[in-house]
Motif scaffolding. Structure first.
Motif, PDB file in Angstrom:
ATOM      1  N   CYS A 189      24.882 -46.382  26.421  1.00 42.99           N
ATOM      2  CA  CYS A 189      24.844 -45.054  25.826  1.00 42.99           C
ATOM      3  C   CYS A 189      26.190 -44.361  26.059  1.00 42.99           C
ATOM      4  CB  CYS A 189      23.712 -44.292  26.488  1.00 42.99           C
ATOM      5  SG  CYS A 189      23.296 -42.784  25.664  1.00 42.99           S
ATOM      6  N   GLU A 213      26.056 -39.123  22.826  1.00 41.82           N
ATOM      7  CA  GLU A 213      24.916 -39.797  22.217  1.00 41.82           C
ATOM      8  C   GLU A 213      23.597 -39.379  22.866  1.00 41.82           C
ATOM      9  OE1 GLU A 213      25.529 -44.274  20.424  1.00 41.82           O
ATOM     10  OE2 GLU A 213      25.263 -44.013  22.562  1.00 41.82           O
ATOM     11  N   TYR A 253      20.029 -41.055  23.548  1.00 40.74           N
ATOM     12  CA  TYR A 253      19.337 -42.335  23.487  1.00 40.74           C
ATOM     13  C   TYR A 253      17.850 -42.097  23.703  1.00 40.74           C
ATOM     14  CZ  TYR A 253      18.584 -47.323  24.064  1.00 40.74           C
ATOM     15  OH  TYR A 253      18.170 -48.611  23.897  1.00 40.74           O
ATOM     16  N   VAL A 264      20.526 -31.445  21.932  1.00 42.99           N
ATOM     17  CA  VAL A 264      21.536 -31.738  20.915  1.00 42.99           C
ATOM     18  C   VAL A 264      22.850 -31.052  21.276  1.00 42.99           C
ATOM     19  CG1 VAL A 264      22.195 -31.350  18.509  1.00 42.99           C
ATOM     20  CG2 VAL A 264      19.877 -32.138  19.064  1.00 42.99           C
ATOM     21  N   GLU A 320      26.452 -32.717  22.000  1.00 37.92           N
ATOM     22  CA  GLU A 320      27.642 -32.317  21.243  1.00 37.92           C
ATOM     23  C   GLU A 320      28.790 -31.938  22.164  1.00 37.92           C
ATOM     24  OE1 GLU A 320      26.054 -29.390  18.637  1.00 37.92           O
ATOM     25  OE2 GLU A 320      25.430 -30.880  17.142  1.00 37.92           O
ATOM     26  N   CYS A 331      17.267 -38.475  18.257  1.00 40.77           N
ATOM     27  CA  CYS A 331      18.079 -39.500  18.919  1.00 40.77           C
ATOM     28  C   CYS A 331      19.040 -40.189  17.956  1.00 40.77           C
ATOM     29  CB  CYS A 331      17.172 -40.543  19.557  1.00 40.77           C
ATOM     30  SG  CYS A 331      16.001 -39.803  20.694  1.00 40.77           S
ATOM     31  N   HIS A 332      20.161 -40.636  18.526  1.00 43.12           N
ATOM     32  CA  HIS A 332      21.122 -41.415  17.753  1.00 43.12           C
ATOM     33  C   HIS A 332      20.812 -42.890  17.839  1.00 43.12           C
ATOM     34  CE1 HIS A 332      23.385 -37.720  19.085  1.00 43.12           C
ATOM     35  NE2 HIS A 332      23.352 -37.606  17.769  1.00 43.12           N
ATOM     36  N   ARG A 333      20.377 -43.300  18.996  1.00 42.21           N
ATOM     37  CA  ARG A 333      20.033 -44.712  19.195  1.00 42.21           C
ATOM     38  C   ARG A 333      18.681 -44.801  19.876  1.00 42.21           C
ATOM     39  NH1 ARG A 333      24.126 -48.396  19.375  1.00 42.21           N
ATOM     40  NH2 ARG A 333      23.188 -49.455  21.138  1.00 42.21           N
ATOM     41  N   THR A 385      20.651 -48.192  16.240  1.00 41.54           N
ATOM     42  CA  THR A 385      20.492 -46.940  15.511  1.00 41.54           C
ATOM     43  C   THR A 385      19.288 -47.084  14.591  1.00 41.54           C
ATOM     44  OG1 THR A 385      21.849 -47.701  13.694  1.00 41.54           O
ATOM     45  CG2 THR A 385      22.985 -46.582  15.505  1.00 41.54           C
TER      46      THR A 385
END
Ligand SMILES: Nc1ncnc2c1ncn2[C@@H]1O[C@H](COP(=O)(O)OP(=O)(O)O)[C@@H](O)[C@H]1O
Ligand SMILES: [Mg+2]
Lengths: 251, 412
Positions: A32, A36, A38, A184, A188, A207-209, A223
């Protein structure tokens, strides 16, 4: 960067002849990056809590290792603890104190200076919209307010890695959104965020992944696009169910 | 590191001393429990005595022929009693007995035939006095009649002796304590030590009870409660060492224990006024029992290590248990065992058996008793201190081991 390498955790239950070994986590690998979020997804008993406890030094892996940059969890527990913020699932803070008091207290335990504690408090209270109730006893707060308090406390020392075990469990949608929006914003600003959940809707948005964990094994990793491309389903929830429902293609 | 312990301790203490409910249980309850209990018992006792004394006992005297004169003496001896007396002939014996059974009569006195002749002939006769031990006042009436009739017996003997020409002096072989000078008392107990004995017998029991009760109230929540709520994990992922956590918590439990012990000691001191009022044979030197500064020092030297021992015991259980409820279940047998120890020390005489001086907890209780009775020996005091601390350090060591063992902390 946080990296989990071939992480396994076994528990011994019972003793003597009735001794059994539970493989709660089996050969887990994922990583991760800063920025990101996860998502560790899995049904009850999949091994999510166990994994997150290993990441946060509470329990020792049976084998494998976890790295934050060049530091590994087996040798650098203290460094890990200074860099992570951990939130247990279903935590109930002592209702007798106020959020403000608890923040100060945890700040001091984290060896923070008074000035820095004030700074962090102000930031977290604002970001989580807590200012109205920081001086009320936790007993008198709603479930949502309590969870915000728990979140704030776990991040008082502004850790690089945020590890939350089912942070939206049992929350109404408004607080749930407040918490996910907050996560989030943390990502960021360059933090590593790892959460566990069994709520696919929230996971998909947040989540991104993802890692889909079933019976301690990581069944899918990547992803949203990567996971869906490699499967016959067209959304995360269906992929998830294909692993756990009877009749699912992977069962 | 000790700074962290202090941070943890301060939070626990703040909780203890600002939470009114907790404060009530830890401080006020042990303080007022005994005085309330004893003042209530004292009042009830007094009320009972007043009631008994104002009660008019119903006594029936049933006598055979030929005893009018002697019967007269007996009746006369009962004059001063607050009693309602009926006299009948021997033929009513059975119905009178039934009335005693029915609690319609307190006593039935049966006098034989020819009592006058017996007295004249210097021969023995037998009275029967029937009572009912389940009646509220029957035994009390029996005691009173017994005393009154003894006076009649003495009068008869006196008469016989005089008639036989012997000097009246032969009636009295000796007297006891009749020739003390005005400034002399027979009870040579040191000033205040009668009270000391009374307190010494009861105090260790109550002290150990409240040491334990308070440790449990604070200690079980302290670790098992935090496990249950998930907040222990939050503490463990911080920078704090586990030793600091254990120490901080341990000291807070100990403070609660000591507060309970001291409160109950003060409470019993207050209660002892009522207690003294209840026991008959304690004299006047009781009202001014004070502990000298030496006794207070000795008290502290014994109670503080005992508090350390008991709080580390509770903390060990708290660490092992998965939640407060399980902890309570585990600690209960220990609590009961300690209560039994308290009762045992209460009931042993002034010289306890050797093993009691050796066993941990027990020896502290025995020494506490000595201290209140103002005959403590420094050797014993130091020994109890040493054993308490030795056992406590073993317990703390085990607790620390458990704190570093994920199988204990995250047992499911
Ligand atoms: N301390 C423990 N001792 C024994 N077994 C455990 C322990 N913790 C978890 N387990 C077992 O490991 C498996 C995974 O549990 P967990 O990590 O809590 O799952 P999840 O958080 O995904 O619901 C379960 O079968 C659970 O019973
Ligand atoms: Mg879980």
């Amino acid at each position: 960067m946080l990296r989990v390498e071939r992480l396994s955790k076994e528990f011994q239950n019972g003793r003597g002849r009735s001794k059994t070994t539970v493989k709660a986590v089996d050969n887990l690998c994922f990583q991760c990056q800063p920025g990101e979020i996860y998502g560790l997804l899995g049904p009850n008993g999949a091994g999510k809590t166990t994994t997150l406890r290993c990441l946060s030094t509470l329990i020792k892996p049976t084998s494998g290792n976890v790295f934050i940059d060049q530091f590994n969890v087996l040798e650098h527990g203290q460094i890990f603890r200074s860099r992570i913020g951990f939130l247990t699932s279903d935590m109930k803070l002592d209702g007798y104190f106020t959020p403000d008091y608890m923040m100060n207290w945890f700040g001091r335990l984290n060896k923070m200076e008074a000035g820095r504690i004030e700074q962090q408090k102000e930031k977290l209270f604002n970001d989580l919209q807590m200012t109205d109730f920081v001086n009320k006893k936790i007993d008198q707060l709603s479930t949502g307010m309590k969870q915000k308090t728990a979140v704030a406390i776990s991040l008082i020392h502004d850790p690089e890695v945020i590890i939350f075990d089912e942070p939206t469990n049992g929350l109404d949608i408004v607080t749930s959104k407040a918490v996910t929006d907050f996560l989030v914003s943390r990502a960021e600003s360059g933090k590593i965020v790892i959460i566990s959940t069994h709520n696919m809707t929230i996971a998909e948005k947040l989540c991104h992944r993802f890692g889909i964990l079933v019976d301690g094994e990581l069944k899918e990793e990547g992803t949203l696009n990567e996971i869906i491309e490699g499967s016959t389903r067209d959304n995360l929830e269906d992929v998830f169910f294909s692993y756990i429902l009877p009749g699912g293609s992977h069962v | 590191m000790f700074k962290d312990s202090l941070i943890i301790l301060r939070k626990e203490l703040r909780r203890m001393f600002t939470d009114r409910r907790l404060l009530f249980m830890l401080v006020v309850l042990p303080l007022v429990m005994l005085p309330l209990m004893y003042s209530f018992m004292g009042k009830a006792n007094k009320a009972r005595m007043v009631e008994i004394n104002s009660y008019s006992s119903r006594i029936a005297i049933c006598s055979g022929e030929g005893g009018e004169e002697v019967k007269g003496w007996f009746l006369e001896s009962l004059f001063t009693l607050n009693a309602h007396i009926e006299t009948t002939g021997i033929n009513e014996l059975d119905s009178l007995k039934q009335r005693v059974i029915d609690k319609d009569l307190e006593l039935l006195v049966v006098m034989p035939e020819n009592m006058d002749e017996h007295v004249r002939d210097n021969s023995v006769f037998d009275l029967s006095i029937f009572y009912n031990s389940t009646g509220d006042y029957s035994m009390f009436a029996f005691d009173q009649v017994d005393i009154a009739f003894a006076a009649v017996a003495e009068a008869i003997i006196r008469k016989r002796i005089i008639e036989s020409g012997m000097p009246e002096d032969v009636l009295t072989a000796f007297t006891i304590n009749q020739q003390l000078s005005a400034d002399e008392t027979a009870d040579l107990a040191e000033e205040g030590s009668a009270m000391g004995k009374l307190i010494g017998v009861m105090m260790p029991f109550f002290i150990v009870i409240y040491l334990f009760a308070n440790s449990m109230k604070v200690g079980l929540d302290s670790v098992a409660g935090e496990k249950e709520r998930g907040t222990l994990a939050m503490l463990l992922v911080n920078q704090v060492s586990r030793l600091s956590i254990v120490l901080g918590k341990m000291i807070s439990v100990m403070v609660a224990a000591i507060v309970g012990a001291v409160s109950s000691a003060i409470g019993l001191r207050i209660a002892s006024r009522y207690l003294i009022g209840m026991s008959r044979d304690s004299g006047a030197s009781i009202s001014d029992y004070t502990m000298g500064s030496m006794a207070i020092l000795q008290f502290a030297i014994v109670v503080v290590p005992l508090a350390i021992l008991i709080s580390s015991l509770v903390l060990l259980v708290s660490t092992f248990a998965r939640n407060v409820k399980e902890g309570q279940g585990m600690i209960m047998p220990v609590y009961i065992a300690v209560m039994v120890m308290g009762v045992t020390t209460m009931q042993t005489g002034d010289i306890p058996p050797e093993w009691m001086r050796l066993a941990p907890i027990f020896n502290s209780l025995v020494v506490l008793k000595d201290i209140f009775m103002q005959n403590a020996v420094w050797g014993n005091i130091v020994f109890s201190l040493a054993t308490s601390l030795a056992v406590a350090s073993v317990l703390v060591f085990i607790t620390l081991r458990m704190f570093n063992d994920e199988r204990v902390l995250f047992r499911i």
